[in-house]
Design a protein around this motif. Structure first.
Motif, short mmCIF file in Angstrom:
data_model
loop_
_atom_site.label_atom_id
_atom_site.label_comp_id
_atom_site.label_asym_id
_atom_site.label_seq_id
_atom_site.Cartn_x
_atom_site.Cartn_y
_atom_site.Cartn_z
N THR A 496 19.10 -2.38 10.25
CA THR A 496 18.63 -0.28 10.07
C THR A 496 17.29 0.16 10.26
OG1 THR A 496 17.70 -2.14 8.61
CG2 THR A 496 19.67 -1.18 7.69
N ARG A 497 16.07 -0.92 11.23
CA ARG A 497 15.22 -0.37 11.76
C ARG A 497 14.35 -0.33 10.67
NH1 ARG A 497 18.83 3.50 13.75
NH2 ARG A 497 18.28 5.22 12.61
N PHE A 498 14.07 -1.19 10.32
CA PHE A 498 12.83 -1.24 9.28
C PHE A 498 11.71 -2.27 9.96
CE2 PHE A 498 10.81 -4.47 6.56
CZ PHE A 498 10.07 -3.95 4.97
N ASP A 499 10.81 -0.92 9.75
CA ASP A 499 9.91 -1.16 10.51
C ASP A 499 8.85 -2.06 9.33
OD1 ASP A 499 7.36 -1.42 11.53
OD2 ASP A 499 7.25 0.25 12.12
N ALA A 500 8.71 -3.48 9.64
CA ALA A 500 7.39 -3.42 8.73
C ALA A 500 5.65 -3.52 8.62
CB ALA A 500 8.06 -5.78 8.66
N ALA A 501 5.44 -3.05 9.89
CA ALA A 501 4.38 -2.01 9.41
C ALA A 501 4.04 -0.75 8.43
CB ALA A 501 3.85 -2.15 10.90
N THR A 502 5.48 -0.27 8.31
CA THR A 502 5.00 0.34 7.46
C THR A 502 5.76 0.63 6.36
OG1 THR A 502 6.40 2.63 9.03
CG2 THR A 502 4.29 2.62 10.14
N ARG A 504 8.84 1.97 7.11
CA ARG A 504 10.00 2.79 6.91
C ARG A 504 11.45 2.10 7.44
NH1 ARG A 504 5.69 5.97 8.52
NH2 ARG A 504 5.70 5.47 10.47
N ALA A 505 12.16 2.86 7.12
CA ALA A 505 13.76 1.99 7.85
C ALA A 505 14.72 3.55 7.55
CB ALA A 505 14.44 1.37 7.12
N SER A 506 16.01 3.06 8.60
CA SER A 506 16.51 4.35 8.84
C SER A 506 17.63 4.73 7.06
CB SER A 506 17.69 4.26 9.92
OG SER A 506 18.53 3.07 9.15
N GLU A 507 18.28 5.67 7.28
CA GLU A 507 18.71 6.43 5.88
C GLU A 507 19.59 5.34 5.44
OE1 GLU A 507 20.40 10.38 6.96
OE2 GLU A 507 17.94 11.48 7.32
N ALA A 508 19.80 4.20 6.63
CA ALA A 508 21.45 3.28 5.82
C ALA A 508 20.77 2.24 5.37
CB ALA A 508 22.01 2.98 7.23
N VAL A 530 9.20 -17.38 11.73
CA VAL A 530 9.11 -17.98 10.26
C VAL A 530 8.13 -17.12 9.81
CG1 VAL A 530 8.72 -19.13 8.34
CG2 VAL A 530 10.07 -20.81 10.64
N ARG A 531 7.28 -17.27 10.55
CA ARG A 531 6.39 -15.71 10.11
C ARG A 531 6.04 -14.65 10.48
NH1 ARG A 531 0.77 -17.55 10.29
NH2 ARG A 531 0.65 -19.98 10.74
N GLU A 532 7.28 -14.20 10.93
CA GLU A 532 8.06 -12.84 11.04
C GLU A 532 8.54 -12.31 10.08
OE1 GLU A 532 10.28 -11.06 14.29
OE2 GLU A 532 11.26 -12.15 13.54
N GLY A 533 9.06 -13.48 9.32
CA GLY A 533 10.03 -13.26 7.46
C GLY A 533 8.69 -12.89 6.84
N LEU A 534 7.57 -13.61 6.59
CA LEU A 534 6.67 -13.10 5.41
C LEU A 534 5.91 -11.43 5.59
CD1 LEU A 534 6.99 -16.35 5.14
CD2 LEU A 534 4.01 -16.24 4.75
N VAL A 535 6.12 -11.69 6.89
CA VAL A 535 5.53 -10.45 7.19
C VAL A 535 6.47 -9.17 7.18
CG1 VAL A 535 4.81 -8.20 9.17
CG2 VAL A 535 4.07 -10.72 9.52
N ASP A 536 7.25 -9.70 7.05
CA ASP A 536 8.56 -8.33 6.36
C ASP A 536 8.85 -8.33 4.78
OD1 ASP A 536 9.92 -7.47 8.85
OD2 ASP A 536 11.27 -9.44 8.72
N LEU A 537 8.48 -9.79 4.05
CA LEU A 537 8.51 -9.28 2.73
C LEU A 537 6.72 -8.35 2.37
CD1 LEU A 537 8.34 -12.98 1.76
CD2 LEU A 537 10.24 -11.33 1.66
N ALA A 541 7.17 -4.63 0.23
CA ALA A 541 6.06 -4.20 -0.94
C ALA A 541 5.46 -3.00 -0.61
CB ALA A 541 4.57 -5.56 -0.85
N ARG A 542 4.99 -2.52 0.82
CA ARG A 542 4.66 -1.08 1.53
C ARG A 542 6.30 0.06 1.24
NH1 ARG A 542 2.92 -4.42 6.42
NH2 ARG A 542 0.51 -3.67 6.03
N ARG A 543 6.87 -0.19 0.44
CA ARG A 543 8.02 0.17 0.42
C ARG A 543 8.30 0.38 -1.42
NH1 ARG A 543 12.15 1.59 3.77
NH2 ARG A 543 13.57 2.47 2.01
#
Length: 713
Positions: A496-502, A504-508, A530-537, A541-543
């Motif tokens: 879904t092209r989720f961007d943890a930095a912002t 934002r993600a796709s409409e889906a 594993v660190r990538e998983g924490l960044v995604d959390l 929160a940015r959403r």
């Protein structure tokens, strides 16, 4: 010489009779004995698809089940496929998920046959058969299944209007069965010419053969150090194909080599009570040992491991020196020793293991597979045993698009006191667009009147919002995004092209989930993932989302992908054992979890941070055998503070500190511990890492009732 008239008459009659017999067609063989049955109850065995109303072609003691009913919306369309093979009247597992015709276009894309009509039809050998017809993307397909004799069948498929460069093929999905082709070993992949394919599992061998030129193609799935099975495409050379299938008992496995030495094991806890353990054997400078467990023991062996459900058992090995490691997961001490075994009387090894972690937390594995999954050979009894021996208190069965209940296996093993289970499902998206894998739990039990395929939430051809809604409608109160960034095409955040930095993600992208599997067992040797998983959390929160972190083994096997590594520690309130599941789910919904493949990390807020100063207490607890070398405090997706752990390793609290964070705005705070030194021989991975971290703490700095994290600069 002239013959007498009477003799002439006889001679002429006989001669004419001979000529008449030569002109007759040869006698037709008797028709093959076969019959068609209509299923009056669902097939419930592992990998079974058969449903009430499907057709069974029976030849001797072997029956093939053909899907003869349209599938429910949101489920894989299988009408016309051969979906089950049985060598007896009872419902037994088999090596086949499905076998169906497809046509392959010039770009190598497969167009599976979904039959518009499944009907009875006479076969050329005068036996009864099943005919399947469909028009698939402009190509008319007709495929007839006939019995050739006991346990032998023939499938002839023809195509009309096949485009240039296209060919007919068979889509054969063997699940976890071994697959052999001519001239290649069991681990083959790629493309290879072969006149036959053999599938073997559950004591049954299926042999597909053809007299025509044919090419098999298989692309196994490789993720990190693991390999997962895939379907086989068996391509013909044009617009027709002729295959035979022979079903027989598999060849018996060769007997294990004589051992010659016995090690008598016994493990207990400080009170003297027997304790379940996982024992691993290693031998310096030689191949991995293959211990054999005495049949009287309560447990089983796999690879170089032995699982002792009551802590006791005799193990047979060739004479020699062995390193023995006995463990019960990351909350207990372990025993390590070197033993020298010789012929004669058994060598005894007894030891005591002690619990180390504080009470009030439950060790859970929320992502597990066993034989109902098409990519696992682990029996339900083995899955239960592996969980208990690795110190898991609570487990959710999450087979791929299958509803599995582990509780009967728990009761059969007498382990009700050690393990509580819940029913779940890994909703594995399928169809032209993939969205990833999602665990839905708890789900209600399924009665025997319902086919396994019909019981699962929708997963085929549905978008994420519909998939989540279907899981909720099925009864799930918790939806967990599994391995959100895992190739190939099974990570929801990637798809879904989720961007943890912002954020934002796709409409889906749909926000209808409660938890994220931030640590999947396949990443035990890859801390960066594993660190990538924490960044995604933090990205969620940015959403404006608040989700719970989990970590799970995703175990499909025993020795590799070990159950309980990692695990999710869930803080639970006191209560009766019968309510443990409800209390675990409540703890997950509250976000009171800590994820661990070694250290157990807690983070306590001592202030609320609304005055701009957040004070927290970080505590790391672990047995001495778990390496702990660094502790970090994260603010959002940045390490705000880091400490080196230099004290000698002891059982219990390994690190504790009070830390202060200055906050100018809302924040997500997490504590993390790890080590570069790998775990000892409790896992077969040489580089498995000890990692622990808490679920995020959402700090409402401005007191507006929401936590809004700014995008990364």
């Amino acid at each position: 010489m002239r013959l007498a008239p009477a003799l002439v008459a006889v001679s002429v009659f006989t001669s004419m009779g001979c000529r008449w017999r030569r002109r007759r067609a040869p006698p037709r063989p008797p028709p093959v004995s076969a019959r068609i049955e209509v299923l009056d109850r669902a097939r419930l065995a592992d990998h079974a698809y058969g449903r009430v109303g499907d057709l069974r072609l029976v030849a001797g003691e072997v029956a093939l089940t053909v899907a003869a009913r349209p599938d429910a919306p949101g489920h894989r369309p299988m009408m016309g496929a051969i979906v089950d093979v049985d060598r007896a009247a009872d419902d037994q597992p088999d090596p086949l998920l499905w076998w169906r015709p497809v046509w392959i276009d010039a770009a190598s894309r497969a167009h599976p046959m979904v039959a518009a009509l499944v009907d009875l039809a006479p076969c050329p050998n005068r036996s009864v058969g099943v005919v399947r017809t469909a028009t698939v993307d402009g190509v008319s397909l007709r495929s007839q299944l006939c019995a050739l004799g006991p346990g032998r069948f023939r499938v002839r498929t023809t195509a009309r209007d096949l485009p240039a460069g296209a060919t007919l093929a068979d889509d054969i999905n063997p699940g976890s069965a071994s697959v052999r082709v001519e001239g290649r070993d069991e681990g083959w992949e790629g493309t290879t010419p072969t006149p036959w394919i053999e599938l073997t599992e559950h004591g049954t061998t299926l042999r597909f053969e053809t007299a025509d030129p044919a090419v098999a193609r298989r692309n196994l799935v490789h993720i990190a150090a693991e390999t997962f099975p895939s379907a086989v495409t068996w391509m013909a050379s044009g617009a027709s194909s002729d295959r035979t299938l022979t079903v027989r008992a598999a060849d018996p496995a060769p007997p294990p080599p004589a051992a010659g030495a016995t090690l008598r094991l016994g493990f207990d806890d400080p009170s003297g009570a027997d304790v379940p353990v996982h024992v691993m054997f290693a031998r310096a400078g030689g191949p991995d040992p293959q211990p054999a467990l005495d049949a009287r023991a309560h447990g089983f062996a796999s690879g170089r491991s032995v699982y002792l459900l009551d802590g006791h058992g005799d193990v047979s090995l060739p004479p020699g020196e062995y390193r023995v490691t006995a463990s019960r997961g990351t909350a207990w001490t372990l025993h390590r020793s070197t033993v020298t075994l010789g012929a004669g009387a058994p060598t005894e090894l007894r030891a005591t293991l002690r619990p180390v972690l504080p009470p009030g937390w439950i060790a859970a594995d929320l992502h597990l597979h066993a034989s109902p999954s098409p990519d696992s050979r682990v029996t339900l009894a083995q899955r239960v045993g592996s969980l208990v021996c690795n110190g898991i208190d609570f487990a959710v069965a999450t087979d791929h698009n299958r509803i599995t209940d582990l509780s009967p296996a728990v009761r059969a093993a007498g382990l009700d006191h050690a393990l509580v289970t819940a029913i779940g499902d890994e909703v594995t998206s399928a169809g032209s667009t993939l969205w990833g894998h999602f665990n839905a739990f708890p789900l209600p039990p399924v009665g025997e009147a319902v086919a396994p395929e019909d019981a699962v939430p929708p997963y085929y051809g549905v978008d994420p919002a519909a998939l989540f809604a279907g899981a909720r409608a099925a009864g799930a109160s918790i939806l967990q995004v599994n391995h959100p960034r895992m190739p190939p095409s099974i990570g929801y955040f990637d798809l879904t092209r989720f961007d943890a930095a912002t954020g934002r993600a796709s409409e889906a992208f749909s926000e209808g989930f409660d938890a994220v599997e931030a640590f999947n067992g396949i990443w035990l040797e890859t801390p960066a993932k594993v660190r990538e998983g924490l960044v995604d959390l933090v990205g969620l929160a940015r959403r404006g989302m608040r989700v719970t972190a989990t970590g799970n083994s995703d175990s499909h096997r025993l020795v590799y992908e070990e159950a309980g590594y990692p695990r999710t520690w869930v803080r639970v309130a006191q209560g009766a054992r019968a309510t443990l599941g409800e209390r675990v789910f409540a703890g997950i919904r509250r976000g009171e979890t800590s994820v661990s493949s070694g250290p157990f990390v807690t983070l306590e807020n001592l202030t609320d941070g609304r005055d701009g100063v957040l004070v927290v207490r970080i505590t790391v607890t672990a047995p001495a055998w778990v390496p702990v070398e660094h502790v970090e405090l994260w603010r959002d997706d940045v390490v705000a503070q880091r400490w080196a752990v230099t004290a000698p390793a002891t059982d219990g609290v390994r690190f504790e500190t009070r830390a202060v964070l200055r906050l100018e705005r809302d924040a997500v705070v997490t504590a993390w511990a790890d080590a570069e030194t790998p775990l000892p021989d409790v896992l077969p991975y040489p580089g498995a890492r000890a990692i622990g971290f808490t679920s995020p703490r959402y700090i409402d700095r401005d007191g507006d009732g929401r936590v809004t994290v700014a995008p990364r600069p």
